[in-house]
Structure formats: structure tokens, C-alpha cells
Write a protein that holds these residues in place. Structure first.
Motif, PDB file in Angstrom:
ATOM      1  N   CYS A   6       0.682  -1.163  -0.024  1.00  0.00           N
ATOM      2  CA  CYS A   6       0.090   0.083   0.079  1.00  0.00           C
ATOM      3  C   CYS A   6       0.679   1.218   0.051  1.00  0.00           C
ATOM      4  N   LEU A  59       1.304   2.758  -3.262  1.00  0.00           N
ATOM      5  CA  LEU A  59      -0.238   3.165  -3.843  1.00  0.00           C
ATOM      6  C   LEU A  59      -0.362   4.491  -3.253  1.00  0.00           C
ATOM      7  N   VAL A  60      -0.129   4.532  -1.964  1.00  0.00           N
ATOM      8  CA  VAL A  60      -0.336   5.911  -1.117  1.00  0.00           C
ATOM      9  C   VAL A  60       0.389   6.973  -1.828  1.00  0.00           C
ATOM     10  N   TRP A  98      -1.508   7.893  -5.040  1.00  0.00           N
ATOM     11  CA  TRP A  98      -2.689   8.548  -4.733  1.00  0.00           C
ATOM     12  C   TRP A  98      -2.427   9.767  -4.302  1.00  0.00           C
ATOM     13  N   LEU A 116      -2.226  12.088  -7.241  1.00  0.00           N
ATOM     14  CA  LEU A 116      -3.365  12.179  -8.257  1.00  0.00           C
ATOM     15  C   LEU A 116      -4.800  12.607  -7.687  1.00  0.00           C
ATOM     16  N   HIS A 117      -4.855  12.659  -6.293  1.00  0.00           N
ATOM     17  CA  HIS A 117      -5.972  13.026  -5.695  1.00  0.00           C
ATOM     18  C   HIS A 117      -5.751  13.742  -4.361  1.00  0.00           C
ATOM     19  N   SER A 153      -7.749  13.604  -1.647  1.00  0.00           N
ATOM     20  CA  SER A 153      -8.203  12.871  -0.615  1.00  0.00           C
ATOM     21  C   SER A 153      -7.304  11.979   0.142  1.00  0.00           C
ATOM     22  N   PHE A 154      -5.967  12.054  -0.298  1.00  0.00           N
ATOM     23  CA  PHE A 154      -5.087  11.055   0.054  1.00  0.00           C
ATOM     24  C   PHE A 154      -4.936  10.724   1.459  1.00  0.00           C
ATOM     25  N   GLY A 194      -6.612   7.569   2.435  1.00  0.00           N
ATOM     26  CA  GLY A 194      -5.857   6.193   2.560  1.00  0.00           C
ATOM     27  C   GLY A 194      -4.736   6.157   3.417  1.00  0.00           C
ATOM     28  N   SER A 252       2.981   9.445   1.722  1.00  0.00           N
ATOM     29  CA  SER A 252       2.176  10.538   1.522  1.00  0.00           C
ATOM     30  C   SER A 252       2.944  11.799   1.498  1.00  0.00           C
ATOM     31  N   SER A 266       5.005  14.203  -2.575  1.00  0.00           N
ATOM     32  CA  SER A 266       4.360  14.866  -3.402  1.00  0.00           C
ATOM     33  C   SER A 266       5.415  16.222  -3.820  1.00  0.00           C
TER      34      SER A 266
END
Length: 75
Positions: free
Chosen positions: A17, A20-21, A24, A27-28, A30-31, A34, A67, A70
């Protein structure tokens, strides 16, 4: 309290995960959801299997650190 057996596949999935985080978060907006879900599942696993709680904590920490990958960083 009833004993719950969580398969090792679940722990491996938690480690999967983190990438994937990282995806995420880029891309979005609301991470944070997650990261919260990953932490909740890790907490549940750690409470069910105390012998593996360090691995669950590591999986959760990796998700939280992912997270930060970014362009905004901490912002």
C-alpha cells in the motif's frame, strides 16, 4: 475477546500500500483517507497479532511517509 487469525498475505498487502499511497497523493486530494485507512488496518492487525505489531507499525509508517512524496511535500 475472540482470537482472530490474520493471514500473512494481509501484512504483505499493507506493505504494497505504501507505493499506492505515493501514487494517490499525487493524483487525488483525498489521500489522507488512504493514510487513515492504512493506519486503521495496521492497528487492527497489531492488536490481533501482538508478535507482528512492529511490522504493522512499519507498514503504517511507510504509508505515512509515502504521503510526503508529492510536489507540495509537507504543505
Amino acid at each position: 475477546m475472540q482470537s482472530v487469525s490474520i493471514p500473512m498475505k494481509t501484512l504483505r498487502a499493507l506493505f504494497a500500500c505504501a507505493p499506492l499511497v505515493a501514487l494517490w497523493v499525487n493524483l487525488h486530494g483525498s489521500f489522507a483517507l488512504g493514510v487513515a485507512l492504512l493506519g486503521g488496518v495496521a492497528l487492527e492487525g497489531a492488536l490481533a497479532q501482538r508478535a507482528r505489531r512492529g511490522r504493522y507499525a512499519l507498514a503504517s509508517a511507510l504509508g505515512a511517509l509515502a504521503s510526503l512524496l508529492s510536489p507540495a511535500g509537507l504543505g
